[in-house]
Design a protein around this motif. Structure first.
Motif, mmCIF file in Angstrom:
data_model
loop_
_atom_site.group_PDB
_atom_site.id
_atom_site.type_symbol
_atom_site.label_atom_id
_atom_site.label_comp_id
_atom_site.label_asym_id
_atom_site.label_seq_id
_atom_site.Cartn_x
_atom_site.Cartn_y
_atom_site.Cartn_z
ATOM 1 N N LYS A 1 1.607 0.485 2.370
ATOM 2 C CA LYS A 1 2.972 0.412 1.862
ATOM 3 C C LYS A 1 2.915 0.221 0.354
ATOM 4 O O LYS A 1 2.179 -0.615 -0.147
ATOM 5 C CB LYS A 1 3.699 -0.761 2.523
ATOM 6 C CG LYS A 1 5.201 -0.681 2.381
ATOM 7 C CD LYS A 1 5.895 -1.682 3.309
ATOM 8 C CE LYS A 1 7.325 -1.267 3.525
ATOM 9 N NZ LYS A 1 8.314 -1.682 2.674
ATOM 10 N N TYR B 1 5.056 5.041 0.950
ATOM 11 C CA TYR B 1 3.737 4.786 1.527
ATOM 12 C C TYR B 1 2.709 5.705 0.909
ATOM 13 O O TYR B 1 3.031 6.820 0.490
ATOM 14 C CB TYR B 1 3.764 5.019 3.038
ATOM 15 C CG TYR B 1 4.627 4.013 3.769
ATOM 16 C CD1 TYR B 1 4.048 2.916 4.398
ATOM 17 C CD2 TYR B 1 6.006 4.164 3.812
ATOM 18 C CE1 TYR B 1 4.836 1.982 5.051
ATOM 19 C CE2 TYR B 1 6.810 3.226 4.465
ATOM 20 C CZ TYR B 1 6.213 2.141 5.081
ATOM 21 O OH TYR B 1 6.990 1.214 5.719
ATOM 22 N N ALA C 1 10.789 7.358 5.241
ATOM 23 C CA ALA C 1 9.664 7.012 4.371
ATOM 24 C C ALA C 1 9.175 8.221 3.580
ATOM 25 O O ALA C 1 9.063 9.324 4.104
ATOM 26 C CB ALA C 1 8.517 6.451 5.197
#
Ligand code: CUA
Length: 151
Positions: free
Chosen positions: A57, A63, A85
């Motif tokens: 992360k 990420y 993400a």
């Protein structure tokens, strides 16, 4: 009179150099799209970040996925991230040229020995996304895959 001519010549050569220099920068500007950082392919296991492949992360919904490609798989094999993400992939290979493609996305990179390929993607919808090798790399090529699990 000749001095003027020489001056003009000097100035135009300078301008010429600048054009070449700028052009070089411009062309190089394209390369980082594929992120060609170099790495010793025989020392992948010892070279950060590839000594620790995995998903990390980096921020809110951001990420970094560090992957090592080799005949015939990727390490890690499964990448799990939440929906929304943005994943920055960093991939290298320990042996031959492999591919890194996620169908139905714009992710499609070539993984070349000695180089680090970088590409990013935002996974908006939950589901399983296949990562496929799309460069022929040997007898196990058809089986070379991994997946991104978006939850
Ligand atoms: Cu690896 Cu095809």
């Amino acid at each position: 009179r000749y001095e003027k001519l020489w001056l003009m010549l000097g100035v135009s050569m300078l301008v010429g150099f600048f054009v070449v220099l700028l052009y070089g920068q411009f062309v190089q500007g394209f390369m980082p799209a594929h992120g060609f950082q170099t790495i010793d392919p025989t020392k992948v296991d010892q070279t950060p970040p590839f000594n620790q492949p995995g998903v990390f992360k980096k921020g809110d919904n951001e990420y970094e996925a560090v992957l090592v490609a080799m005949a015939f798989g990727y390490q890690p094999n499964v990448i799990e991230v939440p929906a929304g993400a943005t994943v920055h992939f960093k991939i290298t290979t320990k042996d031959v040229v492999h591919g890194f493609q996620i169908p139905k996305t714009n992710v499609n990179a070539m993984v070349i020995p000695g180089y680090v390929s970088e590409t990013s993607y935002t996974f908006k919808k939950p589901g399983e996304y296949l990562i496929l090798c799309n460069e022929y790399c040997g007898v196990g090529h058809q089986m070379m895959m991994a997946k991104v699990k978006v939850t």
